[in-house]
Write a protein that holds these residues in place. Sequence first.
Motif, mmCIF file in Angstrom:
data_model
loop_
_atom_site.group_PDB
_atom_site.id
_atom_site.type_symbol
_atom_site.label_atom_id
_atom_site.label_comp_id
_atom_site.label_asym_id
_atom_site.label_seq_id
_atom_site.Cartn_x
_atom_site.Cartn_y
_atom_site.Cartn_z
ATOM 1 N N ASP A 13 1.038 -1.007 0.241
ATOM 2 C CA ASP A 13 -0.203 0.527 -0.062
ATOM 3 C C ASP A 13 0.788 1.333 0.012
ATOM 4 N N ASP A 14 2.054 0.928 0.099
ATOM 5 C CA ASP A 14 2.865 2.088 0.218
ATOM 6 C C ASP A 14 3.115 2.690 -1.291
ATOM 7 N N ALA A 42 7.513 6.475 -16.613
ATOM 8 C CA ALA A 42 6.457 6.053 -17.347
ATOM 9 C C ALA A 42 6.427 3.193 -16.487
ATOM 10 N N MET A 43 6.895 3.760 -15.558
ATOM 11 C CA MET A 43 6.485 1.944 -14.969
ATOM 12 C C MET A 43 5.323 2.968 -14.137
ATOM 13 N N THR A 44 4.356 1.232 -14.613
ATOM 14 C CA THR A 44 2.114 1.582 -14.336
ATOM 15 C C THR A 44 2.691 1.270 -12.462
ATOM 16 N N GLU A 45 0.917 1.387 -12.438
ATOM 17 C CA GLU A 45 1.326 1.099 -10.850
ATOM 18 C C GLU A 45 1.131 -0.540 -10.870
ATOM 19 N N ALA A 46 1.740 -1.469 -11.299
ATOM 20 C CA ALA A 46 1.325 -2.734 -10.974
ATOM 21 C C ALA A 46 3.441 -2.813 -10.574
ATOM 22 N N ASP A 47 3.748 -1.454 -11.421
ATOM 23 C CA ASP A 47 5.297 -2.006 -10.911
ATOM 24 C C ASP A 47 6.441 -1.030 -9.755
ATOM 25 N N TRP A 48 5.267 -0.368 -9.498
ATOM 26 C CA TRP A 48 5.475 0.860 -8.126
ATOM 27 C C TRP A 48 4.825 -0.578 -6.830
ATOM 28 N N ARG A 49 3.726 -1.330 -6.933
ATOM 29 C CA ARG A 49 3.552 -2.334 -5.915
ATOM 30 C C ARG A 49 4.384 -2.972 -5.846
ATOM 31 N N LEU A 50 5.040 -3.517 -7.229
ATOM 32 C CA LEU A 50 5.648 -4.738 -6.815
ATOM 33 C C LEU A 50 7.276 -4.364 -5.676
ATOM 34 N N ARG A 51 7.534 -3.544 -6.185
ATOM 35 C CA ARG A 51 8.644 -2.428 -5.844
ATOM 36 C C ARG A 51 8.187 -2.050 -3.919
ATOM 37 N N GLN A 56 8.224 -6.952 2.505
ATOM 38 C CA GLN A 56 7.866 -7.767 3.074
ATOM 39 C C GLN A 56 8.170 -9.105 2.523
ATOM 40 N N ALA A 57 9.875 -8.938 1.610
ATOM 41 C CA ALA A 57 9.890 -10.364 1.055
ATOM 42 C C ALA A 57 10.531 -10.467 1.467
ATOM 43 N N GLU A 58 11.219 -12.879 1.108
ATOM 44 C CA GLU A 58 11.514 -13.528 1.965
ATOM 45 C C GLU A 58 12.681 -13.441 1.531
#
Length: 180
Positions: A13-14, A42-51, A56-58
């Motif tokens: 959500d950040d 040019a990065m998409t919302e999905a790109d930013w959500r991934l970042r 929280q990633a392992e």
Amino acid sequence: MAVSFSVRRTVEDDWPLVRGLRVENATDNPISYGATLETTLAMTEADWRLRARRGQAEDATSLAAVETDTGRWIGMMSAQSHDDDGSDPVLTGVFVSPDRRGRENGVADALLDGILRWALERGATRLRLYVDEHAEPARRFYARHGFVPTGRTRPVGFTAGNTLELVRTLDSAARDGRTR
């Protein structure tokens, strides 16, 4: 007077805040972010959500420094468990807003402390990074924290120049929380 801030891991959500700080980063110093401003915008919302989820990633983490009084994001650091150059964790995406840089504020120091703890929790014995060959303040910061050149370089890619690989052994001082 030094700024009051806290450090925390990012969550999905950040993503708008991650985007905002990374746009500032790409505007200020595209090499430290690893992408041009044009690519970043040019990065998409999905790109930013991934970042943002990297916190929280392992196999990765992403930390943000947040001003206590305003909630403004003033810095970020990320790390991943490995890269194509080796199996040691790699520090990436280092940025502190220009008006919050400097030892008197301690933002970069606090973020690096968090990354070192993350690496140690995973049993790492070394932490690597790449820094622009011309980034003297950044190179001094890393030297102060025990990073030394390995002799390996790699091209920036989207502009002329190279980055230098630095490495730090994670010793008992780092394990005890004495990272400076």
